[in-house]
Motif scaffolding. Structure first.
Motif, mmCIF file in Angstrom:
data_model
loop_
_atom_site.group_PDB
_atom_site.id
_atom_site.type_symbol
_atom_site.label_atom_id
_atom_site.label_comp_id
_atom_site.label_asym_id
_atom_site.label_seq_id
_atom_site.Cartn_x
_atom_site.Cartn_y
_atom_site.Cartn_z
ATOM 1 N N GLY A 144 46.143 59.629 36.397
ATOM 2 C CA GLY A 144 45.699 58.354 35.824
ATOM 3 C C GLY A 144 45.030 58.516 34.480
ATOM 4 N N LEU A 145 44.138 59.512 34.380
ATOM 5 C CA LEU A 145 43.442 59.743 33.106
ATOM 6 C C LEU A 145 44.427 60.180 32.023
ATOM 7 C CD1 LEU A 145 40.234 61.530 34.441
ATOM 8 C CD2 LEU A 145 40.300 59.363 33.216
ATOM 9 N N GLY A 146 45.359 61.060 32.394
ATOM 10 C CA GLY A 146 46.367 61.521 31.429
ATOM 11 C C GLY A 146 47.253 60.387 30.963
ATOM 12 N N ILE A 147 47.720 59.583 31.919
ATOM 13 C CA ILE A 147 48.623 58.477 31.591
ATOM 14 C C ILE A 147 47.908 57.393 30.771
ATOM 15 C CG2 ILE A 147 49.831 56.507 32.652
ATOM 16 C CD1 ILE A 147 50.964 58.392 34.711
ATOM 17 N N SER A 148 46.602 57.204 31.019
ATOM 18 C CA SER A 148 45.871 56.154 30.287
ATOM 19 C C SER A 148 45.497 56.580 28.870
ATOM 20 C CB SER A 148 44.614 55.733 31.060
ATOM 21 O OG SER A 148 43.745 56.815 31.250
ATOM 22 N N VAL A 149 45.080 57.827 28.703
ATOM 23 C CA VAL A 149 44.689 58.306 27.370
ATOM 24 C C VAL A 149 45.922 58.587 26.508
ATOM 25 C CG1 VAL A 149 43.488 60.138 26.096
ATOM 26 C CG2 VAL A 149 42.512 59.264 28.226
ATOM 27 N N GLY A 150 47.024 59.022 27.168
ATOM 28 C CA GLY A 150 48.251 59.382 26.457
ATOM 29 C C GLY A 150 48.764 58.312 25.502
ATOM 30 N N PRO A 151 48.954 57.055 25.979
ATOM 31 C CA PRO A 151 49.489 56.025 25.079
ATOM 32 C C PRO A 151 48.584 55.710 23.892
ATOM 33 C CG PRO A 151 49.670 55.330 27.362
ATOM 34 C CD PRO A 151 48.836 56.568 27.351
ATOM 35 N N LEU A 152 47.262 55.775 24.116
ATOM 36 C CA LEU A 152 46.320 55.506 23.020
ATOM 37 C C LEU A 152 46.488 56.562 21.932
ATOM 38 C CD1 LEU A 152 43.965 53.658 22.106
ATOM 39 C CD2 LEU A 152 42.413 55.318 23.148
ATOM 40 N N LEU A 153 46.524 57.822 22.363
ATOM 41 C CA LEU A 153 46.713 58.931 21.428
ATOM 42 C C LEU A 153 48.104 58.861 20.806
ATOM 43 C CD1 LEU A 153 45.208 61.431 20.369
ATOM 44 C CD2 LEU A 153 46.236 62.746 22.223
ATOM 45 N N GLY A 154 49.104 58.520 21.639
ATOM 46 C CA GLY A 154 50.477 58.404 21.153
ATOM 47 C C GLY A 154 50.616 57.301 20.119
ATOM 48 N N GLY A 155 49.910 56.182 20.340
ATOM 49 C CA GLY A 155 49.948 55.066 19.388
ATOM 50 C C GLY A 155 49.337 55.443 18.057
ATOM 51 N N GLU A 156 48.216 56.172 18.122
ATOM 52 C CA GLU A 156 47.539 56.575 16.882
ATOM 53 C C GLU A 156 48.362 57.608 16.106
ATOM 54 O OE1 GLU A 156 44.761 55.042 15.751
ATOM 55 O OE2 GLU A 156 45.056 53.793 17.526
ATOM 56 N N LEU A 157 48.847 58.628 16.839
ATOM 57 C CA LEU A 157 49.659 59.661 16.173
ATOM 58 C C LEU A 157 51.008 59.092 15.735
ATOM 59 C CD1 LEU A 157 48.977 62.706 18.559
ATOM 60 C CD2 LEU A 157 48.092 62.397 16.250
ATOM 61 N N GLY A 158 51.560 58.197 16.575
ATOM 62 C CA GLY A 158 52.860 57.603 16.281
ATOM 63 C C GLY A 158 52.835 56.692 15.072
ATOM 64 N N ALA A 159 51.669 56.112 14.801
ATOM 65 C CA ALA A 159 51.534 55.250 13.615
ATOM 66 C C ALA A 159 51.645 56.080 12.334
ATOM 67 C CB ALA A 159 50.199 54.513 13.656
ATOM 68 N N ILE A 160 51.297 57.363 12.427
ATOM 69 C CA ILE A 160 51.438 58.278 11.275
ATOM 70 C C ILE A 160 52.908 58.703 11.147
ATOM 71 C CG2 ILE A 160 50.706 60.499 10.301
ATOM 72 C CD1 ILE A 160 48.145 60.163 12.120
ATOM 73 N N SER A 161 53.480 59.159 12.275
ATOM 74 C CA SER A 161 54.887 59.554 12.328
ATOM 75 C C SER A 161 55.318 59.611 13.783
ATOM 76 C CB SER A 161 55.078 60.937 11.689
ATOM 77 O OG SER A 161 56.344 61.467 12.025
ATOM 78 N N TRP A 162 56.592 59.326 14.065
ATOM 79 C CA TRP A 162 57.068 59.425 15.456
ATOM 80 C C TRP A 162 56.999 60.868 15.945
ATOM 81 C CZ3 TRP A 162 60.935 62.688 16.885
ATOM 82 C CH2 TRP A 162 61.831 63.135 15.910
ATOM 83 N N ARG A 163 56.935 61.818 15.002
ATOM 84 C CA ARG A 163 56.851 63.231 15.384
ATOM 85 C C ARG A 163 55.455 63.612 15.907
ATOM 86 N NH1 ARG A 163 61.327 65.683 13.034
ATOM 87 N NH2 ARG A 163 62.305 64.459 11.367
ATOM 88 N N GLY A 164 54.446 62.833 15.505
ATOM 89 C CA GLY A 164 53.057 63.160 15.834
ATOM 90 C C GLY A 164 52.793 63.389 17.318
ATOM 91 N N PRO A 165 53.226 62.459 18.204
ATOM 92 C CA PRO A 165 52.965 62.654 19.630
ATOM 93 C C PRO A 165 53.588 63.924 20.212
ATOM 94 C CG PRO A 165 53.478 60.368 19.190
ATOM 95 C CD PRO A 165 53.737 61.109 17.919
ATOM 96 N N PHE A 166 54.774 64.300 19.741
ATOM 97 C CA PHE A 166 55.421 65.516 20.242
ATOM 98 C C PHE A 166 54.613 66.748 19.851
ATOM 99 C CE2 PHE A 166 58.930 62.527 20.308
ATOM 100 C CZ PHE A 166 59.632 62.883 21.455
ATOM 101 N N LEU A 167 54.203 66.786 18.590
ATOM 102 C CA LEU A 167 53.388 67.917 18.117
ATOM 103 C C LEU A 167 52.004 67.885 18.760
ATOM 104 C CD1 LEU A 167 54.429 67.749 14.349
ATOM 105 C CD2 LEU A 167 55.259 69.351 16.082
ATOM 106 N N GLY A 168 51.503 66.659 19.048
ATOM 107 C CA GLY A 168 50.211 66.504 19.722
ATOM 108 C C GLY A 168 50.221 67.100 21.119
ATOM 109 N N VAL A 169 51.309 66.858 21.860
ATOM 110 C CA VAL A 169 51.437 67.432 23.214
ATOM 111 C C VAL A 169 51.414 68.950 23.134
ATOM 112 C CG1 VAL A 169 53.011 67.765 25.168
ATOM 113 C CG2 VAL A 169 52.627 65.478 24.273
ATOM 114 N N ALA A 170 52.170 69.522 22.171
ATOM 115 C CA ALA A 170 52.223 70.980 22.026
ATOM 116 C C ALA A 170 50.824 71.552 21.796
ATOM 117 C CB ALA A 170 53.151 71.355 20.871
ATOM 118 N N ALA A 171 50.054 70.901 20.929
ATOM 119 C CA ALA A 171 48.691 71.376 20.632
ATOM 120 C C ALA A 171 47.791 71.266 21.869
ATOM 121 C CB ALA A 171 48.105 70.563 19.482
#
Length: 395
Positions: A144-171
């Motif tokens: 639940g915590l992962g799924i809830s925080v994920g979209p928020l982080l994905g939205g922020e990184l994704g607003a910079i580039s669609w590549r951001g969330p993929f690289l974010g997961v790796a980090a």
């Protein structure tokens, strides 16, 4: 007894819990950028939905070998291997340039996730000092915590580039790797003394009718779950930030209900009755989304409300599976997860195609039909799963 507190756990449990949060961020992290990927890579809705299909299809098949691998290299080795594979394929996804390359890399990510997910559940249940039910609640809380925080982080990184969330997961997976390496002890059982699990064990486990009933119910239910996850972003008309906030609300309700509400429902009404009620309500929510697809606020409200129903159901069905059959929990988890993710593999692509063939309403209506069919299926088979409510709640 103090040792029965859900918060009083060995350090190893908290290490897996933390790594679990990061691993499950990967599901929601990609969700807010689906429309952006479609636009930037000139892909159709159904092609982009293959990012979920390849992920779930590989995960379903890989679930069958997780027990064989973990019985040979140990729980810690399997968890770390899964983390390395997720980090590698998500990182490569972040530097890829074509939709089909990305779909293939998501399949590799799914293999890593299979190693991690099946083993994490078995690890938390076996290492926990507070019993099966509370251990499962802890596992669902990590989801639940992962799924809830994920979209928020994905939205922020994704607003910079669609590549951001993929690289974010790796980090993030690198951080999870370090945390598990430092905090989780090595198995005290020598490698040669471990009981080796056969590739056939998950199939043998399926001779237990209860396990198959829960697995097939989850397969049908996942049609609705992944229709909502993979297709709803395309009809909301929101940017990456907006989608991130909607799925944050969805994930928060999922996390809260899985930890606080599901155990109360289970204690009051039993696992099977509570699960049937949650599935029926989720089916009706999807039906509402199918009827009012063009009304933005209805779709947004339904996605968020669905989080509460899904949180309850996930905890209830996982608890049921752990008590369903007299087999090792890792084997039960592998057999159940194989059946469950088959639904998750077919649904995203099917939803995208239905929208292309007919209209935007149809995917939600079909998803609702599958979810409501899961209720009928479990009610018809209730005599085979009745025993899960007789199992001791905390041991």
């Amino acid at each position: 007894m103090e040792s029965n507190s859900i918060l009083k756990q060995p350090r190893a449990v908290w290490a897996v819990f933390f790594a679990g949060i990061i691993a499950f961020m990967g599901i929601g992290l990609v969700d807010p950028i689906l429309p952006a990927i479609a636009k930037k890579l000139h892909a159709s809705t159904s092609e982009v939905s293959l990012l979920f299909t390849s992920y779930n299809a590989v995960m379903a098949v890989a679930m069958l070998v997780t027990g064989t691998i973990s019985s040979r290299i140990g729980i810690k080795g399997t968890l770390l291997s899964g983390i390395v594979i997720i980090a590698l394929f998500s990182g490569l996804g972040g530097i890829s340039n074509g939709i089909w390359t990305l779909v293939g890399l998501r399949g590799g990510w799914g293999f890593g996730n299979a190693l991690f997910v099946a083993t994490a559940l078995a690890a938390i249940v076996s290492l926990s000092t507070s019993g099966v039910t509370k251990a499962i609640i802890l596992y669902e809380a990590a989801i639940g915590l992962g799924i809830s925080v994920g979209p928020l982080l994905g939205g922020e990184l994704g607003a910079i580039s669609w590549r951001g969330p993929f690289l974010g997961v790796a980090a993030l997976m690198v951080i999870a790797f370090v945390a598990l390496t430092l905090m989780m002890p090595k198995s005290k059982t020598p490698a040669g003394a471990r009981k080796k699990t056969s590739l056939l064990d998950p199939f043998r486990a399926m001779k237990h009718r209860a396990l198959v009933v829960f697995g097939f119910t989850a397969c049908l239910y996942n049609f609705g779950f992944f229709t909502l996850l993979a297709y709803a972003p395309f009809v909301m008309g929101l940017d990456e930030h907006g989608l991130g906030y909607v799925f944050l609300g969805w994930g928060i309700l999922l996390a809260l209900t899985s930890v606080f509400m599901a155990p109360k429902l289970q204690a009051r009404f039993g696992t099977v009755k509570s699960m049937s009620a949650m599935l029926a309500l989720f089916g009706l929510v999807l039906l509402a989304m199918g009827i009012w697809t063009n009304t933005q606020w209805v779709i947004i409200a339904c996605v968020i409300v669905a989080g509460a129903l899904l949180g309850n159901n996930n905890t209830l069905i996982t608890t049921g599976v752990m008590n369903a059959a007299p087999v090792e929990r890792s084997t039960a988890s592998a057999a159940y997860s194989f059946l469950r993710f088959l639904g998750g593999a077919i649904a995203p692509y099917f939803a995208g195609k239905l929208a292309e063939w007919y209209n935007p309403h149809v995917p939600f209506i079909v998803g609702a039909a599958f979810v409501l069919a899961s209720v009928v299926f479990i009610v018809l088979n209730r005599k085979h799963v009745r025993h899960v409510d007789l199992a001791a709640p905390s041991h």
